[in-house]
Motif scaffolding. Structure first.
Motif, PDB file in Angstrom:
ATOM      1  N   THR A   1       6.959   3.213   0.350  1.00  0.00           N
ATOM      2  CA  THR A   1       6.777   4.539  -0.233  1.00  0.00           C
ATOM      3  C   THR A   1       8.083   5.085  -0.792  1.00  0.00           C
ATOM      4  O   THR A   1       8.126   5.601  -1.910  1.00  0.00           O
ATOM      5  CB  THR A   1       6.220   5.508   0.827  1.00  0.00           C
ATOM      6  OG1 THR A   1       5.004   4.973   1.342  1.00  0.00           O
ATOM      7  CG2 THR A   1       5.953   6.873   0.238  1.00  0.00           C
ATOM      8  N   VAL A   2       9.154   4.988  -0.034  1.00  0.00           N
ATOM      9  CA  VAL A   2      10.443   5.531  -0.467  1.00  0.00           C
ATOM     10  C   VAL A   2      10.965   4.811  -1.703  1.00  0.00           C
ATOM     11  O   VAL A   2      11.429   5.448  -2.660  1.00  0.00           O
ATOM     12  CB  VAL A   2      11.464   5.486   0.699  1.00  0.00           C
ATOM     13  CG1 VAL A   2      12.864   5.768   0.221  1.00  0.00           C
ATOM     14  CG2 VAL A   2      11.065   6.465   1.783  1.00  0.00           C
TER      15      VAL A   2
ATOM     16  N   LEU B   1      11.604   6.581  -5.332  1.00  0.00           N
ATOM     17  CA  LEU B   1      12.924   6.565  -5.970  1.00  0.00           C
ATOM     18  C   LEU B   1      12.868   5.953  -7.365  1.00  0.00           C
ATOM     19  O   LEU B   1      13.479   6.463  -8.300  1.00  0.00           O
ATOM     20  CB  LEU B   1      13.923   5.803  -5.105  1.00  0.00           C
ATOM     21  CG  LEU B   1      14.362   6.497  -3.814  1.00  0.00           C
ATOM     22  CD1 LEU B   1      15.252   5.569  -2.997  1.00  0.00           C
ATOM     23  CD2 LEU B   1      15.068   7.795  -4.111  1.00  0.00           C
ATOM     24  N   ILE B   2      12.121   4.862  -7.512  1.00  0.00           N
ATOM     25  CA  ILE B   2      11.991   4.237  -8.825  1.00  0.00           C
ATOM     26  C   ILE B   2      11.270   5.173  -9.789  1.00  0.00           C
ATOM     27  O   ILE B   2      11.675   5.329 -10.948  1.00  0.00           O
ATOM     28  CB  ILE B   2      11.270   2.881  -8.709  1.00  0.00           C
ATOM     29  CG1 ILE B   2      12.177   1.881  -7.999  1.00  0.00           C
ATOM     30  CG2 ILE B   2      10.847   2.357 -10.070  1.00  0.00           C
ATOM     31  CD1 ILE B   2      11.496   0.584  -7.637  1.00  0.00           C
ATOM     32  N   GLY B   3      10.199   5.817  -9.324  1.00  0.00           N
ATOM     33  CA  GLY B   3       9.470   6.760 -10.171  1.00  0.00           C
ATOM     34  C   GLY B   3      10.315   7.955 -10.570  1.00  0.00           C
ATOM     35  O   GLY B   3      10.278   8.402 -11.727  1.00  0.00           O
TER      36      GLY B   3
ATOM     37  N   LEU C   1       0.827  -1.205   0.000  1.00  0.00           N
ATOM     38  CA  LEU C   1       0.000   0.000   0.000  1.00  0.00           C
ATOM     39  C   LEU C   1       0.863   1.258   0.000  1.00  0.00           C
ATOM     40  O   LEU C   1       0.508   2.260  -0.620  1.00  0.00           O
ATOM     41  CB  LEU C   1      -0.930   0.000   1.211  1.00  0.00           C
ATOM     42  CG  LEU C   1      -2.064  -1.009   1.178  1.00  0.00           C
ATOM     43  CD1 LEU C   1      -2.749  -1.072   2.537  1.00  0.00           C
ATOM     44  CD2 LEU C   1      -3.058  -0.654   0.095  1.00  0.00           C
ATOM     45  N   GLY C   2       1.977   1.205   0.691  1.00  0.00           N
ATOM     46  CA  GLY C   2       2.877   2.353   0.727  1.00  0.00           C
ATOM     47  C   GLY C   2       3.496   2.661  -0.622  1.00  0.00           C
ATOM     48  O   GLY C   2       3.867   3.800  -0.901  1.00  0.00           O
ATOM     49  N   ALA C   3       3.585   1.656  -1.491  1.00  0.00           N
ATOM     50  CA  ALA C   3       4.180   1.868  -2.807  1.00  0.00           C
ATOM     51  C   ALA C   3       3.338   2.788  -3.683  1.00  0.00           C
ATOM     52  O   ALA C   3       3.859   3.384  -4.615  1.00  0.00           O
ATOM     53  CB  ALA C   3       4.378   0.525  -3.512  1.00  0.00           C
ATOM     54  N   ARG C   4       2.060   2.915  -3.410  1.00  0.00           N
ATOM     55  CA  ARG C   4       1.201   3.785  -4.204  1.00  0.00           C
ATOM     56  C   ARG C   4       0.686   4.963  -3.398  1.00  0.00           C
ATOM     57  O   ARG C   4      -0.253   5.638  -3.822  1.00  0.00           O
ATOM     58  CB  ARG C   4       0.020   2.993  -4.757  1.00  0.00           C
ATOM     59  CG  ARG C   4       0.393   1.932  -5.738  1.00  0.00           C
ATOM     60  CD  ARG C   4       1.026   2.478  -6.995  1.00  0.00           C
ATOM     61  NE  ARG C   4       0.092   3.367  -7.655  1.00  0.00           N
ATOM     62  CZ  ARG C   4       0.435   4.315  -8.490  1.00  0.00           C
ATOM     63  NH1 ARG C   4       1.691   4.497  -8.783  1.00  0.00           N
ATOM     64  NH2 ARG C   4      -0.459   5.085  -9.045  1.00  0.00           N
ATOM     65  N   ALA C   5       1.237   5.225  -2.217  1.00  0.00           N
ATOM     66  CA  ALA C   5       0.709   6.253  -1.322  1.00  0.00           C
ATOM     67  C   ALA C   5       1.718   7.368  -1.106  1.00  0.00           C
ATOM     68  O   ALA C   5       2.876   7.271  -1.473  1.00  0.00           O
ATOM     69  CB  ALA C   5       0.348   5.625   0.014  1.00  0.00           C
TER      70      ALA C   5
END
Length: 131
Positions: free
Chosen positions: A113-114, A118-120, A60-64
């Motif tokens: 999230t971090v 970073l990837i984005g 969930l943190g990956a898209r938040a």
């Protein structure tokens, strides 16, 4: 220096999902995950629940946004404490074990999230930088 228009094919960094939607996903996802783990049998150690909920928090943190991490961790911890760790069915505060569990869930949400940011950012940099 040469100016280039970003509308010439370059895409911006993906916009994060709204915080209330992430929290709704944490609430529903935690409920389903803990209920599913409870169906597997009597798992004595809450470590299984903690690992599964930490993976959910990281996903969930990956898209938040970063500000959604404490709420996501808190919602996951409520289901962990209420239905995954003894005494089951009661919300209690056990001190150091609960601090450790809350820290793991918060760390997983922040790490997700971090890493996603970073990837984005790296992929956006590659799209707009000249070849």
């Amino acid at each position: 220096m040469e100016w280039q228009w970003l509308s010439a094919g370059a895409r911006a960094v993906p916009e994060p999902v709204a915080t209330p939607l992430v929290w709704a996903g944490a609430f529903l996802g935690s409920a389903v995950l803990v209920a599913g783990l409870n169906q597997l049998g009597d798992l004595v150690e809450p470590v299984f629940y903690l690992v599964a909920l930490s993976a959910l928090a990281a996903g969930l943190g990956a898209r938040a946004r970063v500000v959604a991490a404490p709420g996501t961790a808190g919602l996951c911890w409520l289901f962990l404490n209420g239905f995954g760790a003894p005494p089951i069915g009661e919300l209690t505060w056990s001190g150091p074990p609960d601090v450790l569990r809350m820290s793991c869930l918060l760390g997983a949400a922040l790490i997700g999230t971090v890493i996603s940011r970073l990837i984005g950012a790296r992929s956006a940099y590659r799209r707009v930088s000249p070849p």
